[in-house]
Write an enzyme that holds these catalytic residues in place. Structure first.
Site, PDB file in Angstrom:
ATOM      1  N   CYS A  62      39.343  39.793  35.712  1.00 52.82           N
ATOM      2  CA  CYS A  62      38.871  40.172  34.275  1.00 52.82           C
ATOM      3  C   CYS A  62      37.924  39.077  33.752  1.00 52.82           C
ATOM      4  O   CYS A  62      36.721  39.518  33.101  1.00 52.82           O
ATOM      5  CB  CYS A  62      40.091  40.118  33.255  1.00 52.82           C
ATOM      6  SG  CYS A  62      40.942  38.838  33.260  1.00 52.82           S
ATOM      7  N   LYS A 109      57.603  43.818  33.981  1.00 58.39           N
ATOM      8  CA  LYS A 109      57.102  44.966  34.938  1.00 58.39           C
ATOM      9  C   LYS A 109      55.955  44.810  35.501  1.00 58.39           C
ATOM     10  O   LYS A 109      54.870  44.549  35.147  1.00 58.39           O
ATOM     11  CB  LYS A 109      56.954  46.112  33.842  1.00 58.39           C
ATOM     12  CG  LYS A 109      57.160  47.584  34.750  1.00 58.39           C
ATOM     13  CD  LYS A 109      55.749  48.329  34.826  1.00 58.39           C
ATOM     14  CE  LYS A 109      54.631  48.000  34.523  1.00 58.39           C
ATOM     15  NZ  LYS A 109      53.724  47.979  35.712  1.00 58.39           N
ATOM     16  N   GLU A 164      45.749  40.946  26.701  1.00 58.05           N
ATOM     17  CA  GLU A 164      44.635  40.260  27.572  1.00 58.05           C
ATOM     18  C   GLU A 164      44.146  41.604  28.246  1.00 58.05           C
ATOM     19  O   GLU A 164      44.707  41.912  29.312  1.00 58.05           O
ATOM     20  CB  GLU A 164      45.223  39.068  28.403  1.00 58.05           C
ATOM     21  CG  GLU A 164      43.828  38.390  29.016  1.00 58.05           C
ATOM     22  CD  GLU A 164      43.506  38.851  30.266  1.00 58.05           C
ATOM     23  OE1 GLU A 164      42.438  39.457  30.315  1.00 58.05           O
ATOM     24  OE2 GLU A 164      44.147  38.620  31.331  1.00 58.05           O
ATOM     25  N   GLU A 186      33.117  47.552  33.518  1.00 56.19           N
ATOM     26  CA  GLU A 186      33.858  46.437  34.162  1.00 56.19           C
ATOM     27  C   GLU A 186      33.888  47.054  35.622  1.00 56.19           C
ATOM     28  O   GLU A 186      34.526  47.906  36.004  1.00 56.19           O
ATOM     29  CB  GLU A 186      35.268  46.168  33.754  1.00 56.19           C
ATOM     30  CG  GLU A 186      35.579  44.978  34.488  1.00 56.19           C
ATOM     31  CD  GLU A 186      36.797  44.263  33.851  1.00 56.19           C
ATOM     32  OE1 GLU A 186      37.180  43.172  33.830  1.00 56.19           O
ATOM     33  OE2 GLU A 186      37.485  45.220  33.081  1.00 56.19           O
TER      34      GLU A 186
END
Length: 483
Positions: free
Chosen positions: A291, A181, A257, A388
């Site tokens: 990331c 997906k 992750e 972040e």
């Protein structure tokens, strides 16, 4: 191939059972170019029924694919590596159009993403077990490996090719079938990849690609279905937690992750030229939408001002523009929501005392652009040191002692990647061992490698992708006791 011809050549239907099919509902959704805000293509919008159809195909193909000789599986993966490499320019342009990154970044991702197929084509034939006598002399121990079974992979928008290939590669090498997906923002790259994999000889049903505008409606029934045996996800920590909760009912194997908040620690003995070079790579890879991107720069106070000045001058050269423009060094962010997130984190930092050395404000106009930005003297209470940013913003804070630097680097719930610069090997090893992250770059700003295990600790998730460790995520261990 020109932009319009390329877009028109890309599959836009669901990829199930080795062919393109319309969504059962007939629905589609729009993929947008973030550099202009204009539509690129209409893509089939998968729903729950389409997901279960793909799982039917995966379950039906699982036994035969698992029984396919490892050499054959590896040869198919190697063929896909070669096919991606042959169409590198097409993949790069496609990613730039749907995700926004400059072409140089996209070309780098093509090389990186393709490498997972080459690496795992070689790992497929190295799946090994062991045979030994029981220590008590009561028999023999035979240990083997078996594929976990049908898998669901949920991939993010920031690396439309590589985040898929580093899941698909090991799954297929291990003998697993898989449903992918892709992110709603960037489904075209994965749809093109699905076609290339089928053309390379992958049997029908082994891989499906299901774009959707409603991820939970699609994935929920799949996660609840007992035929699914593995869930792998790359994305935010918040979504990852929800997926883990959903997967608990079926005791699915999971690998996650998740988010990052990477510290970039510069000690007073560092080579500052090398540190600034590394900072540019660690901060601006993928325009900061990674990331592993350096999120906060902890610089020893004796060199902090010099480092900030040098980094500011380098960042000043990062000209904004569409990723397809050869003069652009920095493309747009992915969407208006991400643009607002970056803007808000900068506004918050300034409000509590951070100094804007460069950038700091979106230019406005079409597209979702934000300039390269340097914030100096960032106070500890600034949200940008905890959250972040996922954009081209470097937040610089100081420290005095090595212990303070380590403490500042570890002061986060996340633990994906970290970077340290020092010319002392003793310090490098000492600090690397003390950092609470799954990966550490020592005097280098790029750490991703298909041959190395990628993953984090704490709220950055668990499991590893890449390296010899990556294929283990798709294998079960079976013990046979022999007399």
């Amino acid at each position: 191939m020109d932009e319009r011809t390329l877009i028109e050549s890309v599959p836009t239907k669901l990829w199930i059972g080795g062919k393109q099919v319309d969504a059962e509902s007939g629905a589609t959704f729009t993929v947008v170019n973030p550099a202009t805000g204009e539509p690129l293509a209409e893509v089939a919008d998968a729903g729950p029924a389409d997901g279960l159809l793909a799982l039917d195909a995966a379950a039906a193909a699982q036994r035969e694919w698992a029984a396919t000789p490892a050499r054959k599986r590896g040869e198919i993966l190697r063929s896909v590596f070669e096919a991606i490499t042959a169409r590198a320019d097409d993949f790069a342009l496609l990613m730039t159009l749907e995700m926004g990154k400059v072409l140089a970044e996209s070309k780098g991702e093509v090389a990186y993403g393709a490498e997972f197929f080459r690496w795992f084509s070689e790992e497929a034939v190295r799946i090994a077990g062991r045979y030994t006598n029981a220590p008590a002399g009561t028999g023999r121990i035979l240990v083997g490996k078996a594929p976990v079974g049908p898998c669901l992979a949920i991939t993010p928008w920031n690396f439309p090719l590589a985040m898929g290939t580093r899941k698909i590669g090991p799954a297929l090498a291990a003998g697993c079938t898989m449903i992918v997906k892709p992110a709603a923002e960037t489904p075209l790259t994965m749809l093109l990849l699905g076609q290339l994999i089928a053309d390379a000889g992958l049997p029908d049903g082994v891989l499906s690609v299901l774009p959707t505008s409603n991820a939970s409606a699609l994935t929920g029934p799949l996660i609840d279905d007992p035929r699914l045996r593995k869930l792998t996800f790359t994305g935010s920590t918040g979504v990852g937690r929800k997926l883990i909760e959903q997967s608990a009912k079926g005791l699915l194997r999971t690998s996650m992750e998740l988010g990052g908040n990477a510290p970039f620690v510069v000690f007073d003995d560092a080579d500052l030229d090398a540190a600034v070079d590394g900072a540019m790579l660690a901060k601006l890879r993928n325009g900061g939408e990674a990331c592993t991107a350096a999120n906060r720069f902890h610089v020893q106070n004796s060199v902090r001002e010099e480092f900030a000045a040098r980094l500011t001058e380098r960042m000043r050269a990062m000209t904004l523009g569409p990723g397809t423009d050869p003069d652009s060094k920095l493309g747009p962010l992915i969407n208006p929501a991400q643009l607002e997130t970056v803007s808000e984190l900068v506004r918050d930092a300034v409000a509590v005392g951070a100094q804007v050395r460069l950038g700091g404000q979106a230019p406005g106009g079409p597209g979702y652009f934000y300039p390269a930005t340097v914030l100096a003297d960032v106070p500890v209470e600034a949200r940008i040191l905890r959250e972040e940013v996922f954009g081209p913003v470097a937040a610089i804070a100081g420290f005095d002692t090595e212990e303070e630097g380590i403490a500042a680097a570890n002061d986060t719930e996340y633990g994906l990647a970290a970077y340290i610069y020092t010319q002392s090997l003793d310090r490098a090893l000492r600090v690397a061992e003390a950092l609470e992250t799954g990966m550490v770059g020592v005097n280098r700003g790029v750490i991703s490698d298909a041959a190395a295990p990628f993953g984090g600790v704490k709220s950055s998730g668990f499991g590893r992708e890449g390296g010899s460790e990556g294929i283990e995520e798709y294998l079960e261990t079976k013990y046979i006791a022999l007399q």
